[in-house]
Design a protein around this motif. Structure first.
Motif, PDB file in Angstrom:
ATOM      1  N   THR A  41       0.563  -1.344   0.294  1.00 59.18           N
ATOM      2  CA  THR A  41       0.194   0.009   0.203  1.00 59.18           C
ATOM      3  C   THR A  41       0.471   1.404   0.429  1.00 59.18           C
ATOM      4  O   THR A  41       2.168   1.264   0.892  1.00 59.18           O
ATOM      5  CB  THR A  41      -0.936   0.220   1.388  1.00 59.18           C
ATOM      6  OG1 THR A  41      -2.001  -1.214   1.205  1.00 59.18           O
ATOM      7  CG2 THR A  41      -1.947   0.996   1.591  1.00 59.18           C
ATOM      8  N   PHE A  43       0.940   4.996   0.750  1.00 58.49           N
ATOM      9  CA  PHE A  43      -0.111   6.845   0.706  1.00 58.49           C
ATOM     10  C   PHE A  43       1.178   7.878   0.268  1.00 58.49           C
ATOM     11  O   PHE A  43       2.346   8.350   0.899  1.00 58.49           O
ATOM     12  CB  PHE A  43      -0.216   6.175   2.606  1.00 58.49           C
ATOM     13  CG  PHE A  43      -0.597   5.960   3.271  1.00 58.49           C
ATOM     14  CD1 PHE A  43      -1.851   5.607   3.650  1.00 58.49           C
ATOM     15  CD2 PHE A  43       0.248   4.496   4.386  1.00 58.49           C
ATOM     16  CE1 PHE A  43      -2.095   5.107   3.870  1.00 58.49           C
ATOM     17  CE2 PHE A  43      -0.917   3.833   4.008  1.00 58.49           C
ATOM     18  CZ  PHE A  43      -2.137   3.957   4.298  1.00 58.49           C
ATOM     19  N   LYS A  51      -1.001  11.968   5.860  1.00 57.05           N
ATOM     20  CA  LYS A  51      -0.749  10.600   5.977  1.00 57.05           C
ATOM     21  C   LYS A  51      -0.597  10.107   7.304  1.00 57.05           C
ATOM     22  O   LYS A  51      -0.117   8.616   7.578  1.00 57.05           O
ATOM     23  CB  LYS A  51       0.382  10.850   4.752  1.00 57.05           C
ATOM     24  CG  LYS A  51       0.407  11.165   2.906  1.00 57.05           C
ATOM     25  CD  LYS A  51       1.042  10.956   2.689  1.00 57.05           C
ATOM     26  CE  LYS A  51       2.330  12.247   3.189  1.00 57.05           C
ATOM     27  NZ  LYS A  51       2.210  13.494   2.712  1.00 57.05           N
ATOM     28  N   SER A  52       0.636  10.448   8.251  1.00 57.73           N
ATOM     29  CA  SER A  52       1.336  10.240   9.103  1.00 57.73           C
ATOM     30  C   SER A  52      -0.297   9.661  10.116  1.00 57.73           C
ATOM     31  O   SER A  52      -0.267   9.348  10.972  1.00 57.73           O
ATOM     32  CB  SER A  52       1.170  11.287   9.958  1.00 57.73           C
ATOM     33  OG  SER A  52       2.797  10.869   9.122  1.00 57.73           O
ATOM     34  N   THR A  53      -0.966  11.054  10.590  1.00 55.65           N
ATOM     35  CA  THR A  53      -2.111  11.060  10.957  1.00 55.65           C
ATOM     36  C   THR A  53      -3.072   8.775  10.536  1.00 55.65           C
ATOM     37  O   THR A  53      -3.477   8.587  11.756  1.00 55.65           O
ATOM     38  CB  THR A  53      -2.789  11.684  11.545  1.00 55.65           C
ATOM     39  OG1 THR A  53      -2.470  13.216  11.349  1.00 55.65           O
ATOM     40  CG2 THR A  53      -4.432  11.925  11.950  1.00 55.65           C
ATOM     41  N   LEU A  54      -3.753   8.909   9.585  1.00 53.29           N
ATOM     42  CA  LEU A  54      -4.048   8.025   8.867  1.00 53.29           C
ATOM     43  C   LEU A  54      -3.297   7.180   9.259  1.00 53.29           C
ATOM     44  O   LEU A  54      -3.790   5.691   9.699  1.00 53.29           O
ATOM     45  CB  LEU A  54      -3.663   8.097   7.505  1.00 53.29           C
ATOM     46  CG  LEU A  54      -4.939   6.503   7.159  1.00 53.29           C
ATOM     47  CD1 LEU A  54      -5.693   6.604   7.214  1.00 53.29           C
ATOM     48  CD2 LEU A  54      -4.259   6.807   5.124  1.00 53.29           C
ATOM     49  N   LEU A  55      -1.525   6.544   9.355  1.00 54.63           N
ATOM     50  CA  LEU A  55      -0.681   5.752   9.914  1.00 54.63           C
ATOM     51  C   LEU A  55      -1.425   5.343  11.053  1.00 54.63           C
ATOM     52  O   LEU A  55      -1.211   3.991  11.937  1.00 54.63           O
ATOM     53  CB  LEU A  55       0.417   5.803   9.133  1.00 54.63           C
ATOM     54  CG  LEU A  55       1.047   5.635   7.832  1.00 54.63           C
ATOM     55  CD1 LEU A  55       2.412   5.685   7.712  1.00 54.63           C
ATOM     56  CD2 LEU A  55       0.497   4.057   7.501  1.00 54.63           C
TER      57      LEU A  55
END
Length: 55
Positions: A41, A43, A51-55
């Motif tokens: 995947t 990002f 992006k970092s928040t999603l991870l």
């Protein structure tokens, strides 16, 4: 049979400018082709897009 959507990628070093930061990354400096054997995947997005928040 490999049923992955993205099966790999190739770096055309002739198209990468001599002083581009990509040439300075030791992990990929000697590699021309990546082949994926398992799903991966990516990002991708602008700075500050979460992006970092999603991870």
């Amino acid at each position: 049979m490999n049923d992955l959507f993205i099966q790999g990628l190739t770096i055309d070093w002739n198209r990468v400018r001599p002083y581009n930061y990509v040439r300075q990354i030791p992990a990929i400096s000697g590699i021309d082709t990546f082949t994926f054997h398992k799903p991966i995947t990516f990002f991708v997005g602008e700075n500050g897009s979460g992006k970092s928040t999603l991870l």
